[in-house]
Design a protein around this motif. Sequence first.
Motif, mmCIF file in Angstrom:
data_model
loop_
_atom_site.group_PDB
_atom_site.id
_atom_site.type_symbol
_atom_site.label_atom_id
_atom_site.label_comp_id
_atom_site.label_asym_id
_atom_site.label_seq_id
_atom_site.Cartn_x
_atom_site.Cartn_y
_atom_site.Cartn_z
ATOM 1 N N ASP A 21 1.749 -5.152 -10.543
ATOM 2 C CA ASP A 21 0.451 -4.556 -10.282
ATOM 3 C C ASP A 21 0.227 -4.611 -8.767
ATOM 4 O O ASP A 21 -0.171 -5.629 -8.221
ATOM 5 C CB ASP A 21 -0.651 -5.340 -11.021
ATOM 6 C CG ASP A 21 -2.004 -4.692 -10.860
ATOM 7 O OD1 ASP A 21 -2.056 -3.486 -10.555
ATOM 8 O OD2 ASP A 21 -3.004 -5.406 -11.025
ATOM 9 N N PHE A 22 0.542 -3.517 -8.095
ATOM 10 C CA PHE A 22 0.402 -3.487 -6.649
ATOM 11 C C PHE A 22 -0.174 -2.149 -6.230
ATOM 12 O O PHE A 22 -0.144 -1.182 -6.973
ATOM 13 C CB PHE A 22 1.731 -3.745 -5.939
ATOM 14 C CG PHE A 22 2.800 -2.732 -6.270
ATOM 15 C CD1 PHE A 22 3.695 -2.972 -7.297
ATOM 16 C CD2 PHE A 22 2.908 -1.566 -5.547
ATOM 17 C CE1 PHE A 22 4.667 -2.041 -7.604
ATOM 18 C CE2 PHE A 22 3.885 -0.624 -5.848
ATOM 19 C CZ PHE A 22 4.762 -0.875 -6.882
ATOM 20 N N HIS A 23 -0.669 -2.104 -5.034
ATOM 21 C CA HIS A 23 -1.226 -0.877 -4.465
ATOM 22 C C HIS A 23 -0.179 -0.254 -3.562
ATOM 23 O O HIS A 23 0.366 -0.915 -2.687
ATOM 24 C CB HIS A 23 -2.503 -1.182 -3.684
ATOM 25 C CG HIS A 23 -3.568 -1.805 -4.529
ATOM 26 N ND1 HIS A 23 -4.368 -1.072 -5.351
ATOM 27 C CD2 HIS A 23 -3.923 -3.092 -4.705
ATOM 28 C CE1 HIS A 23 -5.203 -1.873 -5.991
ATOM 29 N NE2 HIS A 23 -4.951 -3.113 -5.619
ATOM 30 N N MET A 24 0.093 1.028 -3.750
ATOM 31 C CA MET A 24 1.109 1.706 -2.950
ATOM 32 C C MET A 24 0.772 1.662 -1.464
ATOM 33 O O MET A 24 1.672 1.596 -0.632
ATOM 34 C CB MET A 24 1.291 3.150 -3.414
ATOM 35 C CG MET A 24 2.105 3.270 -4.685
ATOM 36 S SD MET A 24 3.731 2.470 -4.637
ATOM 37 C CE MET A 24 4.567 3.449 -3.428
ATOM 38 N N ASP A 25 -0.502 1.690 -1.103
ATOM 39 C CA ASP A 25 -0.866 1.619 0.320
ATOM 40 C C ASP A 25 -0.353 0.324 0.937
ATOM 41 O O ASP A 25 0.179 0.325 2.040
ATOM 42 C CB ASP A 25 -2.377 1.712 0.500
ATOM 43 C CG ASP A 25 -2.924 3.082 0.142
ATOM 44 O OD1 ASP A 25 -2.125 4.040 0.105
ATOM 45 O OD2 ASP A 25 -4.129 3.186 -0.095
ATOM 46 N N THR A 26 -0.514 -0.767 0.209
ATOM 47 C CA THR A 26 -0.026 -2.055 0.705
ATOM 48 C C THR A 26 1.481 -2.031 0.825
ATOM 49 O O THR A 26 2.049 -2.454 1.836
ATOM 50 C CB THR A 26 -0.450 -3.198 -0.242
ATOM 51 O OG1 THR A 26 -1.868 -3.211 -0.346
ATOM 52 C CG2 THR A 26 0.036 -4.539 0.260
ATOM 53 N N LEU A 27 2.152 -1.515 -0.175
ATOM 54 C CA LEU A 27 3.605 -1.460 -0.173
ATOM 55 C C LEU A 27 4.117 -0.592 0.970
ATOM 56 O O LEU A 27 5.019 -0.987 1.704
ATOM 57 C CB LEU A 27 4.103 -0.918 -1.513
ATOM 58 C CG LEU A 27 5.596 -1.009 -1.776
ATOM 59 C CD1 LEU A 27 6.071 -2.452 -1.725
ATOM 60 C CD2 LEU A 27 5.918 -0.401 -3.113
ATOM 61 N N ASN A 28 3.533 0.579 1.161
ATOM 62 C CA ASN A 28 3.979 1.474 2.223
ATOM 63 C C ASN A 28 3.708 0.913 3.606
ATOM 64 O O ASN A 28 4.450 1.178 4.546
ATOM 65 C CB ASN A 28 3.338 2.848 2.081
ATOM 66 C CG ASN A 28 3.948 3.635 0.933
ATOM 67 O OD1 ASN A 28 5.123 3.490 0.639
ATOM 68 N ND2 ASN A 28 3.151 4.452 0.285
ATOM 69 N N SER A 29 2.643 0.119 3.763
ATOM 70 C CA SER A 29 2.342 -0.447 5.079
ATOM 71 C C SER A 29 3.330 -1.549 5.457
ATOM 72 O O SER A 29 3.456 -1.896 6.624
ATOM 73 C CB SER A 29 0.908 -0.986 5.117
ATOM 74 O OG SER A 29 0.796 -2.155 4.326
#
Length: 108
Positions: A6-14
């Motif tokens: 359960d993660f946010h793609m914005d966090t992953l991409n940053s």
Amino acid sequence: MILCYDFHMDTLNSRGQFLNSIPIQKGPVVYWMNREMRIEDNWALIYAQTKSVEFNQPCIVIFSLFDHYESAKNTKDDPMFTRMKLGLKLVVQQAKDKGLPFYILHGP
């Protein structure tokens, strides 16, 4: 298979970045495992897997195992090196269980 979290793609991409401006080419997305010797809860591996899906290419894991370290007098008898290799065996099995190709390079 992408490891599900359960993660946010914005966090992953940053957290990820390209190291050069060379156009993406066909071939596997390589996750070079070093410090984070684990399959589960590994953000860099999750990022590599999402990029492999985006580029429609396989994701592989590579770990470089040095049989000699400057800080160790004799790696054969070094308990820390022995524990690392035992832990690595578990990681390799976890990757295999998830269908994730895992390669160990012996160097330097």
